[in-house]
Scaffold this motif. Structure first.
Motif, PDB file in Angstrom:
ATOM      1  N   MET A 148       0.876  -1.211   0.011  1.00  9.44           N
ATOM      2  CA  MET A 148      -0.241   0.079   0.080  1.00  9.44           C
ATOM      3  C   MET A 148       0.897   1.372   0.072  1.00  9.44           C
ATOM      4  SD  MET A 148      -3.111  -0.634  -0.128  1.00  9.44           S
ATOM      5  CE  MET A 148      -4.019   0.518   0.474  1.00  9.44           C
ATOM      6  N   ARG A 149       0.612   2.424  -0.824  1.00 13.59           N
ATOM      7  CA  ARG A 149       1.345   3.513  -1.049  1.00 13.59           C
ATOM      8  C   ARG A 149       0.318   4.792  -1.113  1.00 13.59           C
ATOM      9  NH1 ARG A 149       4.117   1.922  -6.282  1.00 13.59           N
ATOM     10  NH2 ARG A 149       2.193   1.276  -7.542  1.00 13.59           N
ATOM     11  N   SER A 150       0.590   5.871  -1.016  1.00 10.33           N
ATOM     12  CA  SER A 150      -0.070   6.991  -1.095  1.00 10.33           C
ATOM     13  C   SER A 150       0.007   7.564  -2.607  1.00 10.33           C
ATOM     14  CB  SER A 150       0.062   8.046  -0.163  1.00 10.33           C
ATOM     15  OG  SER A 150       1.521   8.602  -0.481  1.00 10.33           O
ATOM     16  N   GLU A 151      -0.765   8.283  -2.961  1.00 14.07           N
ATOM     17  CA  GLU A 151      -0.732   8.638  -4.518  1.00 14.07           C
ATOM     18  C   GLU A 151       0.404   9.700  -4.360  1.00 14.07           C
ATOM     19  OE1 GLU A 151      -4.382  10.435  -5.819  1.00 14.07           O
ATOM     20  OE2 GLU A 151      -5.276   8.620  -6.025  1.00 14.07           O
ATOM     21  N   ASN A 152       0.663  10.579  -3.484  1.00 14.34           N
ATOM     22  CA  ASN A 152       1.586  11.413  -3.617  1.00 14.34           C
ATOM     23  C   ASN A 152       3.076  10.902  -3.787  1.00 14.34           C
ATOM     24  OD1 ASN A 152      -0.081  13.788  -3.529  1.00 14.34           O
ATOM     25  ND2 ASN A 152       0.026  13.952  -1.454  1.00 14.34           N
ATOM     26  N   ASP A 153       3.229   9.761  -2.853  1.00 15.39           N
ATOM     27  CA  ASP A 153       4.408   8.853  -2.824  1.00 15.39           C
ATOM     28  C   ASP A 153       4.775   8.232  -4.393  1.00 15.39           C
ATOM     29  OD1 ASP A 153       4.876   9.449  -0.168  1.00 15.39           O
ATOM     30  OD2 ASP A 153       3.842   7.545   0.487  1.00 15.39           O
ATOM     31  N   VAL A 154       3.754   7.753  -5.213  1.00 20.06           N
ATOM     32  CA  VAL A 154       3.917   7.276  -6.184  1.00 20.06           C
ATOM     33  C   VAL A 154       4.210   8.409  -7.024  1.00 20.06           C
ATOM     34  CG1 VAL A 154       3.052   5.957  -8.181  1.00 20.06           C
ATOM     35  CG2 VAL A 154       2.361   5.495  -5.773  1.00 20.06           C
ATOM     36  N   ASN A 201      -2.822   1.254  -5.893  1.00 18.36           N
ATOM     37  CA  ASN A 201      -2.697  -0.121  -5.223  1.00 18.36           C
ATOM     38  C   ASN A 201      -3.451  -1.270  -5.742  1.00 18.36           C
ATOM     39  OD1 ASN A 201      -1.116   1.167  -2.919  1.00 18.36           O
ATOM     40  ND2 ASN A 201      -2.939   2.717  -2.729  1.00 18.36           N
ATOM     41  N   ALA A 202      -3.315  -1.360  -7.079  1.00 22.80           N
ATOM     42  CA  ALA A 202      -4.055  -2.495  -7.804  1.00 22.80           C
ATOM     43  C   ALA A 202      -3.353  -3.846  -7.394  1.00 22.80           C
ATOM     44  CB  ALA A 202      -3.937  -2.322  -9.220  1.00 22.80           C
ATOM     45  N   GLY A 203      -2.085  -3.633  -6.947  1.00 22.65           N
ATOM     46  CA  GLY A 203      -1.423  -5.077  -6.542  1.00 22.65           C
ATOM     47  C   GLY A 203      -1.812  -5.559  -5.197  1.00 22.65           C
ATOM     48  N   CYS A 204      -2.642  -4.754  -4.268  1.00 25.47           N
ATOM     49  CA  CYS A 204      -2.748  -5.037  -3.197  1.00 25.47           C
ATOM     50  C   CYS A 204      -4.381  -5.349  -3.094  1.00 25.47           C
ATOM     51  CB  CYS A 204      -2.718  -3.914  -2.077  1.00 25.47           C
ATOM     52  SG  CYS A 204      -0.977  -3.161  -2.029  1.00 25.47           S
ATOM     53  N   ASP A 205      -5.113  -5.542  -4.233  1.00 23.25           N
ATOM     54  CA  ASP A 205      -6.404  -5.703  -4.213  1.00 23.25           C
ATOM     55  C   ASP A 205      -6.756  -7.202  -3.793  1.00 23.25           C
ATOM     56  OD1 ASP A 205      -9.083  -6.235  -4.688  1.00 23.25           O
ATOM     57  OD2 ASP A 205      -9.110  -5.371  -6.762  1.00 23.25           O
ATOM     58  N   SER A 208      -3.024  -7.735 -12.944  1.00 23.83           N
ATOM     59  CA  SER A 208      -2.299  -7.538 -14.147  1.00 23.83           C
ATOM     60  C   SER A 208      -3.209  -6.609 -14.958  1.00 23.83           C
ATOM     61  CB  SER A 208      -1.681  -9.001 -14.603  1.00 23.83           C
ATOM     62  OG  SER A 208      -0.891  -9.582 -13.933  1.00 23.83           O
ATOM     63  N   GLU A 209      -4.435  -6.965 -15.162  1.00 18.26           N
ATOM     64  CA  GLU A 209      -5.191  -6.358 -16.090  1.00 18.26           C
ATOM     65  C   GLU A 209      -5.570  -4.982 -15.387  1.00 18.26           C
ATOM     66  OE1 GLU A 209      -9.856  -6.685 -17.504  1.00 18.26           O
ATOM     67  OE2 GLU A 209      -8.609  -8.407 -17.916  1.00 18.26           O
ATOM     68  N   LEU A 210      -5.690  -4.856 -14.081  1.00 19.75           N
ATOM     69  CA  LEU A 210      -5.710  -3.186 -13.709  1.00 19.75           C
ATOM     70  C   LEU A 210      -4.684  -2.409 -13.775  1.00 19.75           C
ATOM     71  CD1 LEU A 210      -7.625  -4.214 -10.256  1.00 19.75           C
ATOM     72  CD2 LEU A 210      -8.607  -2.861 -12.045  1.00 19.75           C
ATOM     73  N   LYS A 211      -3.354  -3.285 -13.781  1.00 23.51           N
ATOM     74  CA  LYS A 211      -2.078  -2.279 -13.902  1.00 23.51           C
ATOM     75  C   LYS A 211      -1.680  -2.203 -15.299  1.00 23.51           C
ATOM     76  CE  LYS A 211      -0.119  -5.467 -11.172  1.00 23.51           C
ATOM     77  NZ  LYS A 211       0.882  -6.146 -10.222  1.00 23.51           N
ATOM     78  N   SER A 212      -2.380  -2.453 -16.087  1.00 26.63           N
ATOM     79  CA  SER A 212      -1.931  -2.480 -17.590  1.00 26.63           C
ATOM     80  C   SER A 212      -2.577  -1.287 -18.158  1.00 26.63           C
ATOM     81  CB  SER A 212      -2.238  -3.947 -18.210  1.00 26.63           C
ATOM     82  OG  SER A 212      -1.497  -4.874 -17.720  1.00 26.63           O
TER      83      SER A 212
END
Length: 714
Positions: free
Chosen positions: A42-48, A89-93, A102-106
């Motif tokens: 999990m990470r914040s939008e600003n960090d990303v 944070n798609a990878g944490c869903d 993978s689809e969400l992150k593409s």
């Protein structure tokens, strides 16, 4: 000894064959193991955002890129709101499988057809592609190389004053002959909202519908509908459920006092709109996106109606894809703000011209002339032309209607129309009393008669043949239009079948219409509302058909009426009928809105669907009036019992005696708002409140079918 030598040679030969051919024909199975996920915490939008590179910028927008994650961020510089191409944070869903993560992150998802297995699978750019980027300062090019599958796609991203645009040229889609690209979704998770966010999607289904985020309808079917309706070449064995179509190639996402309006600039005819809410989507996210067809698919049955065989056309749709996301940031985002943005797009980009709506009709009448009916002659059943409304009878029907400003369309008014042949002669049928009475009818209607020429399905004749001018399905069979049994919804084997006219024949037909038509007005009926391809020797994609129609309309120097036309036809149309007042009312929808009406009102005159065709005429009438629609009716002069066992029996409701009563109820509202735009719309528990630019406000009580209005002189 000889035996061992022979066996050795056979083994060596087999190994050589495998080494030469094995990798050329094999298609890698989709990987099940997820590659190392650098975004699984999990990470914040600003960090990303801090770890992203700014790749494009203008006065209003900034585009950031995180190359190692296939992630884009579009920042609105006016309020610093960020629109993400994928959830950070798609990878944490926890609700999504690895494949869906993978689809969400593409930023690019591809479906491909494997010729070896006759099946369709998907590829995700974040997992399956090597991505390289290059920029010339004005645009960013991303090259997606799905090396194992022999597929390569180049996409270009650019910024406009208030939008980001994604383009894929057809020539920049390359593929392996064993892996055909069926569909492409670009930025398929743009603006996706997680389960903690409030907001909604606007879906242009029918009049328009709203899907609220996280609406809990997890057991409802996900929304998926082709823009401009299904491809008619692939006719179903069973009648599909009645539904509305998408006439405008767009959708909108609204959240946190911000909105994005997604509009297709190119490739709309080959697009499908999809939408799902959290959990229903098998993820924690609400999302909407377009998929663009590259190779057409079809299914057919051998023996039984179970386990259909899927086939894919080898010829690629050589059509470009261009998708634009407009950014809206008004503190009071509303349906009308978004509709206004699309109206601006129609006026400036599609060159739709505003019509003089003050002079537009209050009522549209659609008359039905005649049809073939099976009669017994000396004991032999033969088809004969039968008149249901002659030209003189039409004049009587029209004269009985009190409205001063009426427009009349007349279908099946020629022998060719009655016999269901290609209809371009413009010669009035003697069965309906001939040319003299037709001219009298034209004069009586004060040049507001629109003879109908539809030309969608046909029977052989007039130089057009089923063998040479029919559209061909992907499976290779002729495409036919069949009537369905009313009780069972299966094809009625006792009714005539007609061939679907190939789009390649349209240019010739429109040239004939220009030469022969006896009126400066024409109704093109439903022909601007449908779209289909021809996948035989005259290969024509839906996008090709769209372009053929546009070219024909540009040359057709006539006043054109059309029924619920598709967006690309709007620049050429003078008036519209059959605009829906409802959506398809799918379970996933939360409520309807008159989005189509918000876009067009005050710009192009329109009417509702035929009031007398509705199962609830009261609801149709009041909604039509409140939405500023002219009224519309289907009529025949004969008793409707005469229509039995003809193709006209669908007009069983067309003896209707309440038109004048309906008009008296609606006329003051229709006249008061004719040239106004819709400025506000508010859904109520059992109705709605709608406002116009001249301060007229209408409240509809759907429970009691009552309507109140303000600032209207009655």
């Amino acid at each position: 000894m000889k035996r061992y030598i022979i066996l050795s040679l056979i083994v060596i030969s087999l190994l050589m064959i495998i080494s030469v051919y094995g990798y050329e024909t094999d298609i890698p199975a989709e990987e099940t193991a997820e590659s190392t996920d650098i975004s699984s915490e999990m990470r914040s939008e600003n960090d990303v955002l801090e770890n992203m590179e700014c790749v494009l910028e203008n006065e209003n927008l900034k585009l950031y890129l995180k190359k190692d994650e296939d992630l884009f961020a579009l920042v609105n510089k006016k309020n610093n709101y960020i629109w993400w191409s994928s959830p950070v944070n798609a990878g944490c869903d926890e609700n999504a499988t690895d494949a869906l993560k993978s689809e969400l992150k593409s930023s690019l998802v591809i479906s491909y057809y494997s010729e070896n297995s006759s099946s369709v699978s998907s590829l995700k750019s974040a997992k399956d592609a090597d991505i390289s980027y290059s920029s010339d300062g004005n645009s960013l090019t991303a090259e997606y190389d799905f090396r194992k599958y022999g597929i390569n796609v180049k996409a270009e991203y650019s910024l406009g004053e208030d939008f980001i645009q994604a383009d894929i040229l057809s020539e920049n889609i390359s593929e392996n002959k064993n892996c055909l690209v069926c569909g492409i979704s670009i930025m398929n998770a743009f603006g996706a909202a997680d389960s903690s966010e409030n907001g909604y999607f606007i879906i242009p289904d029918g009049s328009g519908a709203v899907i609220n985020f996280n609406n809990g309808k997890i057991n409802a079917k996900q929304y998926s509908s082709m823009v401009y309706g299904d491809d008619m070449t692939a006719s179903s064995e069973k009648k599909a459920a009645n539904s509305e179509k998408i006439s405008l190639p767009l959708y909108s996402i609204v959240k946190n006092d911000n909105a994005v309006l997604a509009v297709i600039r190119k490739g709309d005819a080959n697009a499908t709109l999809n939408s799902a809410v959290s959990i229903q989507s098998s993820t924690s996210y609400n999302k909407a996106y377009f998929t663009f067809t590259v190779h057409e698919k079809d299914s057919y049955y051998i023996g039984s109606e179970e386990n259909p065989i899927t086939v894919c056309n080898n010829k690629k749709n050589n059509n470009d894809i261009s998708l634009r996301y407009y950014i809206l940031d008004d503190n009071d985002i509303s349906y009308c703000n978004i509709a206004e943005k699309y109206r601006e797009y129609l006026l400036s980009e599609l060159n739709v011209s505003a019509k003089d709506c003050l002079k537009s009709p209050d009522i549209y009448i659609d008359l039905y002339g005649g049809a073939l009916k099976k009669q017994s002659v000396l004991g032999i059943p033969v088809y004969q032309k039968q008149c249901f409304t002659s030209f003189s009878q039409a004049q009587k029907l029209i004269s009985d209607i009190d409205a001063e400003n009426k427009a009349v369309s007349f279908r099946n008014w020629t022998d060719d129309g009655i016999e269901h042949k290609t209809d371009f002669s413009g010669s009035p049928s003697e069965t309906l009393s001939g040319k003299t009475d037709f001219q009298k009818l034209c004069e009586y209607t004060e040049n507001k008669l629109y003879p109908v020429s539809e030309n969608i399905s046909f029977s052989s004749g007039n130089g057009y043949s089923r063998l040479s001018d029919s559209a061909i399905r992907v499976s290779g069979s002729y495409s036919e239009i069949s009537a369905y049994d009313y009780a069972y919804g299966v094809k009625d084997k006792f009714r005539k079948k007609y061939s679907l006219l190939s789009p390649s024949a349209l240019s010739r037909i429109y040239d004939e219409i220009s030469e022969n038509y006896p009126s400066e007005n024409i109704s093109l009926g439903k022909s601007l509302s449908v779209l289909y391809g021809d996948y035989g020797k005259n290969y024509t994609s839906r996008e090709d058909m769209k372009n053929i129609i546009i070219n024909c309309l540009e040359k057709l120097d006539m006043n054109i009426l059309a029924e619920n036309p598709n967006a690309y036809a709007l620049p050429y149309i003078d008036c519209i009928t059959d605009i829906p007042v409802n959506s398809s009312r799918y379970d996933i929808f939360d409520y309807d809105i008159p989005f189509y009406q918000m876009v067009l009102h005050g710009i192009v005159p329109y009417s509702c669907e035929p009031v007398n065709s509705s199962a609830n005429t009261c609801d149709m009438l009041i909604k039509a009036a409140a939405y500023g629609s002219a009224l519309n009716y289907d009529l025949v002069y004969s008793d409707v019992s005469e229509l039995k066992n003809t193709e006209a029996d669908i007009y069983f409701y067309s003896n209707y005696s309440n038109i004048n009563q309906d008009y008296q109820l609606a006329k003051d509202i229709i006249k008061a708002v004719k040239d106004c735009t819709i400025t506000a719309y508010k859904p109520l528990e059992k109705g709605f409140e709608i406002s116009y630019s001249n301060n007229v406000k209408i409240i509809y009580d759907g429970k009691n079918y009552k309507m109140t209005d303000s600032n209207i002189k009655h």
